[in-house]
Design an enzyme around this catalytic site. Structure first.
Site, PDB file in Angstrom:
ATOM      1  N   ASN A   1       2.551  -8.668   0.750  1.00  0.00           N
ATOM      2  CA  ASN A   1       3.148  -7.547   0.027  1.00  0.00           C
ATOM      3  C   ASN A   1       4.614  -7.836  -0.248  1.00  0.00           C
ATOM      4  OD1 ASN A   1       3.346  -7.203   2.866  1.00  0.00           O
ATOM      5  ND2 ASN A   1       3.666  -5.009   2.689  1.00  0.00           N
ATOM      6  N   ILE A   2       5.047  -7.369  -1.403  1.00  0.00           N
ATOM      7  CA  ILE A   2       6.417  -7.607  -1.867  1.00  0.00           C
ATOM      8  C   ILE A   2       6.992  -6.264  -2.310  1.00  0.00           C
ATOM      9  CG2 ILE A   2       7.871  -8.865  -3.504  1.00  0.00           C
ATOM     10  CD1 ILE A   2       5.501 -10.907  -3.770  1.00  0.00           C
ATOM     11  N   GLU A   3       7.986  -5.793  -1.555  1.00  0.00           N
ATOM     12  CA  GLU A   3       8.528  -4.460  -1.820  1.00  0.00           C
ATOM     13  C   GLU A   3       9.754  -4.531  -2.727  1.00  0.00           C
ATOM     14  OE1 GLU A   3       8.918  -2.701   2.118  1.00  0.00           O
ATOM     15  OE2 GLU A   3       6.734  -2.393   2.171  1.00  0.00           O
TER      16      GLU A   3
ATOM     17  N   CYS B   1       0.956  -4.787  -3.383  1.00  0.00           N
ATOM     18  CA  CYS B   1       0.218  -5.077  -2.162  1.00  0.00           C
ATOM     19  C   CYS B   1      -0.185  -6.556  -2.095  1.00  0.00           C
ATOM     20  CB  CYS B   1      -1.052  -4.245  -2.097  1.00  0.00           C
ATOM     21  SG  CYS B   1      -0.790  -2.482  -1.949  1.00  0.00           S
TER      22      CYS B   1
ATOM     23  N   GLU C   1      -3.050  -7.831  -1.306  1.00  0.00           N
ATOM     24  CA  GLU C   1      -4.365  -8.097  -1.904  1.00  0.00           C
ATOM     25  C   GLU C   1      -4.240  -8.379  -3.390  1.00  0.00           C
ATOM     26  OE1 GLU C   1      -3.422  -5.604   0.063  1.00  0.00           O
ATOM     27  OE2 GLU C   1      -5.123  -4.656   1.071  1.00  0.00           O
TER      28      GLU C   1
ATOM     29  N   CYS D   1      -5.753  -0.478   0.311  1.00  0.00           N
ATOM     30  CA  CYS D   1      -5.447   0.823  -0.296  1.00  0.00           C
ATOM     31  C   CYS D   1      -6.378   1.072  -1.483  1.00  0.00           C
ATOM     32  CB  CYS D   1      -3.983   0.874  -0.739  1.00  0.00           C
ATOM     33  SG  CYS D   1      -3.662   0.050  -2.306  1.00  0.00           S
TER      34      CYS D   1
ATOM     35  N   CYS E   1      -5.887  -1.219  -4.597  1.00  0.00           N
ATOM     36  CA  CYS E   1      -6.452  -2.563  -4.413  1.00  0.00           C
ATOM     37  C   CYS E   1      -7.979  -2.516  -4.473  1.00  0.00           C
ATOM     38  CB  CYS E   1      -5.965  -3.175  -3.111  1.00  0.00           C
ATOM     39  SG  CYS E   1      -4.201  -3.573  -3.185  1.00  0.00           S
TER      40      CYS E   1
HETATM   41  N1  THU Z   1       0.200  -2.480   1.457  1.00  0.00           N
HETATM   42  C1  THU Z   1      -0.509  -3.616   1.171  1.00  0.00           C
HETATM   43  O1  THU Z   1       0.068  -4.698   1.002  1.00  0.00           O
HETATM   44  N2  THU Z   1      -1.861  -3.513   1.076  1.00  0.00           N
HETATM   45  C2  THU Z   1      -2.559  -2.364   1.264  1.00  0.00           C
HETATM   46  O2  THU Z   1      -3.755  -2.331   1.008  1.00  0.00           O
HETATM   47  C3  THU Z   1      -1.889  -1.188   1.831  1.00  0.00           C
HETATM   48  C4  THU Z   1      -0.405  -1.171   1.643  1.00  0.00           C
HETATM   49  C5  THU Z   1       1.659  -2.576   1.563  1.00  0.00           C
HETATM   50  C6  THU Z   1       2.417  -1.900   0.458  1.00  0.00           C
HETATM   51  C7  THU Z   1       3.744  -1.622   1.138  1.00  0.00           C
HETATM   52  O3  THU Z   1       4.546  -2.780   1.041  1.00  0.00           O
HETATM   53  C8  THU Z   1       3.380  -1.429   2.596  1.00  0.00           C
HETATM   54  O4  THU Z   1       2.091  -1.969   2.760  1.00  0.00           O
HETATM   55  C9  THU Z   1       3.372   0.014   3.057  1.00  0.00           C
HETATM   56  O5  THU Z   1       2.595   0.798   2.230  1.00  0.00           O
END
Ligand code: THU
Length: 133
Positions: free
Chosen positions: A42-44, A53, A55, A85, A88
């Site tokens: 994941n990259i915010e 996300c 995935e 989530c 995804c």
């Molecule tokens: N996140 C994912 O990478 N995959 C998911 O299926 C659920 C959420 C990440 C997004 C965000 O960076 C962090 O988790 C919190 O929501």
């Protein structure tokens, strides 16, 4: 591709997560129809909504490199089982409809689901057949 091997790759990818805001690291690894492996984390973003996300990073890397579909995806998230989530799951409806979805805590503790398990009655490409001609 063994499940444990794919999980291990997801664990390696999880270490690369860019998560200054949530501090919640996620890693994913996909095995494709043409037998290649792609990983994602994941990259915010400071603006929050551009966050992506793990995935979707892994799936989009595979598709953008020419793979057509995903046969397996392994997911690790935080310290517990890494369930994907809803967004995804919807992207899996497009590219991973028949995939084994490996939700893992580590290489020993994991569960394998179908997309039908995780997204029952999902909306997908087949629902548009006949309309978009
Ligand atoms: N996140 C994912 O990478 N995959 C998911 O299926 C659920 C959420 C990440 C997004 C965000 O960076 C962090 O988790 C919190 O929501």
């Amino acid at each position: 591709m063994e499940n444990k091997e794919l999980i291990q790759l997801a664990i390696e990818a999880q270490k690369k997560a860019y998560v200054p805001y949530s501090k919640f690291s996620v890693g994913a690894a996909v095995f494709t129809d043409d037998e290649r492996v792609f990983t994602g984390c994941n990259i915010e973003n400071a603006s929050y909504t551009p966050t992506i996300c793990a995935e979707r990073v892994a799936i989009f890397k595979a598709i953008s490199e020419g793979s057509k579909s995903i046969k397996k995806i392994a997911i690790v998230a935080g310290d517990e089982m890494g369930y994907p989530c809803g967004v995804c799951r919807q992207v899996m409806m497009e590219f991973a409809q028949e995939a084994e979805i490996i939700v893992a805590k580590n290489t020993e503790e994991f569960k394998v689901y179908s997309l039908k398990d995780l997204l029952p009655h999902g909306f997908g490409p087949k629902d548009l057949e006949g309309y978009n001609v």
